[in-house]
Design a protein around this motif. Structure first.
Motif, PDB file in Angstrom:
ATOM      1  N   PRO A 193      -8.052 -10.281   1.708  1.00 21.70           N
ATOM      2  CA  PRO A 193      -7.116 -10.087   2.814  1.00 21.70           C
ATOM      3  C   PRO A 193      -6.351  -8.788   2.694  1.00 21.70           C
ATOM      4  N   GLN A 194      -6.165  -8.129   3.826  1.00  9.91           N
ATOM      5  CA  GLN A 194      -5.481  -6.836   3.845  1.00  9.91           C
ATOM      6  C   GLN A 194      -3.989  -7.019   4.079  1.00  9.91           C
ATOM      7  N   LEU A 195      -3.194  -6.193   3.416  1.00 12.76           N
ATOM      8  CA  LEU A 195      -1.741  -6.248   3.533  1.00 12.76           C
ATOM      9  C   LEU A 195      -1.251  -5.155   4.469  1.00 12.76           C
ATOM     10  N   VAL A 196      -0.169  -5.443   5.189  1.00 17.55           N
ATOM     11  CA  VAL A 196       0.417  -4.466   6.115  1.00 17.55           C
ATOM     12  C   VAL A 196       1.275  -3.485   5.324  1.00 17.55           C
ATOM     13  N   GLU A 197       1.058  -2.175   5.544  1.00 17.74           N
ATOM     14  CA  GLU A 197       1.755  -1.152   4.780  1.00 17.74           C
ATOM     15  C   GLU A 197       2.899  -0.507   5.558  1.00 17.74           C
ATOM     16  N   ASP A 198       3.262  -1.047   6.702  1.00 22.60           N
ATOM     17  CA  ASP A 198       4.249  -0.397   7.567  1.00 22.60           C
ATOM     18  C   ASP A 198       5.603  -0.228   6.887  1.00 22.60           C
ATOM     19  N   THR A 199       5.979  -1.167   6.026  1.00 23.25           N
ATOM     20  CA  THR A 199       7.325  -1.147   5.453  1.00 23.25           C
ATOM     21  C   THR A 199       7.394  -0.436   4.111  1.00 23.25           C
ATOM     22  N   PHE A 200       6.283   0.121   3.639  1.00 21.68           N
ATOM     23  CA  PHE A 200       6.284   0.785   2.330  1.00 21.68           C
ATOM     24  C   PHE A 200       6.114   2.283   2.506  1.00 21.68           C
ATOM     25  N   PHE A 218      -3.858   9.575  -9.725  1.00 20.09           N
ATOM     26  CA  PHE A 218      -4.230   8.561 -10.701  1.00 20.09           C
ATOM     27  C   PHE A 218      -3.988   7.142 -10.177  1.00 20.09           C
ATOM     28  N   LEU A 219      -3.366   7.034  -8.995  1.00 17.79           N
ATOM     29  CA  LEU A 219      -3.146   5.714  -8.401  1.00 17.79           C
ATOM     30  C   LEU A 219      -4.381   5.342  -7.595  1.00 17.79           C
ATOM     31  N   THR A 220      -5.252   4.593  -8.193  1.00 23.06           N
ATOM     32  CA  THR A 220      -6.486   4.184  -7.527  1.00 23.06           C
ATOM     33  C   THR A 220      -6.186   3.158  -6.435  1.00 23.06           C
ATOM     34  N   GLU A 221      -7.207   2.856  -5.639  1.00 21.81           N
ATOM     35  CA  GLU A 221      -7.036   1.852  -4.583  1.00 21.81           C
ATOM     36  C   GLU A 221      -6.669   0.494  -5.174  1.00 21.81           C
ATOM     37  N   GLU A 222      -7.219   0.188  -6.339  1.00 22.01           N
ATOM     38  CA  GLU A 222      -6.905  -1.083  -6.992  1.00 22.01           C
ATOM     39  C   GLU A 222      -5.446  -1.130  -7.417  1.00 22.01           C
ATOM     40  N   VAL A 223      -4.942  -0.012  -7.946  1.00 18.16           N
ATOM     41  CA  VAL A 223      -3.536   0.066  -8.347  1.00 18.16           C
ATOM     42  C   VAL A 223      -2.629  -0.005  -7.118  1.00 18.16           C
ATOM     43  N   LYS A 224      -3.024   0.662  -6.045  1.00 17.44           N
ATOM     44  CA  LYS A 224      -2.222   0.636  -4.817  1.00 17.44           C
ATOM     45  C   LYS A 224      -2.101  -0.773  -4.260  1.00 17.44           C
ATOM     46  N   ARG A 225      -3.154  -1.553  -4.380  1.00 20.26           N
ATOM     47  CA  ARG A 225      -3.100  -2.928  -3.873  1.00 20.26           C
ATOM     48  C   ARG A 225      -2.127  -3.772  -4.696  1.00 20.26           C
ATOM     49  N   VAL A 226      -2.114  -3.551  -6.010  1.00 20.07           N
ATOM     50  CA  VAL A 226      -1.150  -4.259  -6.851  1.00 20.07           C
ATOM     51  C   VAL A 226       0.268  -3.872  -6.446  1.00 20.07           C
ATOM     52  N   ILE A 227       0.497  -2.589  -6.223  1.00 16.03           N
ATOM     53  CA  ILE A 227       1.826  -2.096  -5.831  1.00 16.03           C
ATOM     54  C   ILE A 227       2.247  -2.711  -4.502  1.00 16.03           C
ATOM     55  N   LEU A 228       1.328  -2.734  -3.546  1.00 15.05           N
ATOM     56  CA  LEU A 228       1.658  -3.274  -2.224  1.00 15.05           C
ATOM     57  C   LEU A 228       1.934  -4.772  -2.296  1.00 15.05           C
TER      58      LEU A 228
END
Length: 481
Positions: A193-200, A218-228
């Protein structure tokens, strides 16, 4: 009157089930162990029932009516719609609508569950599962779906392709049928499932990390998903995110380990709460302002709202706060004003709203305010929240202003309905009220008494006097003797 999203479905609408990616019994095992705890029993049964509608030798089912599925599941349309949307929200189902003269036709595409290796690495899916079953059960499932290779000191001696096969001389004659290949079934995993990034604000995070010598490359897509996920699930801001990223980053290489960041997220929820409390203490003045705004945004204010928001509109302050705060902070602020707390069940309801409804955070905040403040409920209940979220999702509300307008319209319609009901009750009472009873006189009482008094003759008067005198004398004789 609010129209629920599920009311647009009818038992006569037709369904056809597709599996563009081949689903196996192993996928159903993943569904039961990994997904069922947070999507619920009804959604799980709906998925498996839809799957078994497909012929084992084909990739789609025959057309059938929604009413038939409701009978098989023994549920109503509202429960069916809720289960369907939960499957859609988590990425297990896609719905396509086709309108014809004789009704609506829906094609439902079943998407296989994410395999365990991706599931346990995904921060959103892992956090949803842990919130329901706890860390101990989560660790058991991890071990169950892990493979331990213990080959001692042995060396691989497997033959390769060139040792066994020789390429055919006519390989260049092979013609690729691109059209047929495009429509072939595959067995790849489902999309998470995709998360909405509007508020970040990613640019803000990049600038903060740059000062700590961590490059955004160095922030990969996998790391970005954890952050989000940290941001959406737990309300961690860009500033508060930096120390967690630094903790999971190798400063010598500048590479962030997503697994370490994931582990940190799953084990530090209490720490995140402490961080939020510290941030709240640093902004006491802002908190007081928010509390004042919240106290002003009462039911009376809702009734006074105007369609076009302006700086003088009471709704402007509410919208401003809804856009600025994440959902958990917004809920906690209202609970705090009422000297209450956010219960575990409310946390689950809020988590489902964020993960499955598809509504932006600012719209969910207005939904929270409507339930707790406008409707004056003591807690955020699942059924009520889901009903409103489904309705607002169907309306495709994108901003807090849109949500306030819907609330205002609903309150106005409710007021008109209440006034009409009172008027109807008053009219009914006046109609049913009986007039005072009027007694009718009998016929003999309606005529006047015309009889006249006639005097007695002298002889009769003398006889009466004689009788009276005789009676008196007879009463005195015993006393004389």
């Amino acid at each position: 009157m609010m129209e629920y999203a599920w009311s647009k479905l009818t038992p006569k609408d037709a369904l056809q089930i597709w599996q563009p990616k081949w689903i196996t019994e192993l996928d159903l095992r993943y569904l039961t162990h990994l997904y069922q705890p947070f999507i619920g029993q009804t959604a799980t049964i709906l998925y498996t029932t839809l799957f078994y509608e497909i012929s084992p030798s084909n990739y789609y089912s025959e057309w059938f009516r929604i009413g038939d599925m409701l009978a098989v599941l023994n549920i109503g349309m509202a429960k069916f719609y809720e289960a369907k949307t939960r499957l859609e929200g988590i990425g297990l189902l896609k719905t396509y609508q086709l309108q014809k003269e004789d009704g609506n036709y829906y094609k439902l595409e079943l998407i296989p569950p994410v395999a365990p290796d991706r599931f346990f690495r995904d921060p959103l899916l892992s956090s949803l599962l842990i919130s329901q079953i706890g860390h101990q059960r989560f660790a058991i499932l991890q071990r169950r779906y892990s493979i331990a290779k213990e080959y001692d000191e042995s060396q691989e001696v497997t033959a390769n392709f060139s040792d066994v096969f020789v390429a055919p001389f006519n390989v260049t004659d092979y013609q690729v049928d691109h059209y047929r290949n495009k429509h072939l079934m595959d067995s790849s995993d489902a999309e998470v499932p995709q998360l909405v990034e509007d508020t970040f604000n990613w640019e803000l995070l990049y600038s903060l990390l740059k000062s700590q010598f961590v490059s955004k490359e160095f922030l990969t897509e996998e790391v970005k998903r954890v952050i989000l996920t940290l941001h959406v699930q737990y309300g961690v801001s860009e500033e508060d995110m930096v120390p967690y990223i630094m903790y999971a980053t190798d400063l010598s290489t500048g590479i962030t380990d997503p697994d370490e960041l994931m582990k940190l997220m799953l084990n530090s929820y209490e720490e995140l709460q402490k961080t939020k409390k510290i941030a709240q203490k640093k902004s006491k003045q802002q908190a007081k302002k928010i509390e004042k705004i919240k106290n002003q945004a009462t039911v009376n204010d809702i009734e006074a709202f105007k369609i076009n928001l302006s700086y003088s509109d009471p709704a402007y302050s509410l919208v401003k706060v809804a856009k600025k705060m994440n959902c958990m902070e917004f809920l906690e602020s209202i609970k705090k004003q009422r000297h209450g707390y956010v219960a575990a069940s409310e946390q689950r309801v809020l988590r489902d709203l964020v993960d499955l409804s598809g509504l932006p955070s600012e719209v969910i905040n207005i939904l929270i305010h409507y339930i707790l403040v406008v409707q004056d409920n003591t807690s955020l209940t699942k059924n009520f929240a889901d009903a409103i979220a489904n309705d607002w999702g169907q309306r495709q509300l994108k901003t807090a202003e849109d949500a306030v307008t819907v609330v205002r319209t609903r309150e106005k319609e409710g007021q008109i309905k209440r006034e009409q009901k009172v008027k109807q009750v008053t009219t009914k009472r006046n109609y049913q009220q009986k007039p005072p009873r009027i007694e009718k006189l009998p016929e003999w009482a309606k005529h006047e008494n015309t009889a006249k008094d006639t005097p007695l003759a002298d002889e009769k008067v003398a006889a009466l006097k004689a009788k009276i005198a005789k009676l008196k004398s007879s009463q005195k004789e015993p006393e004389e003797g």
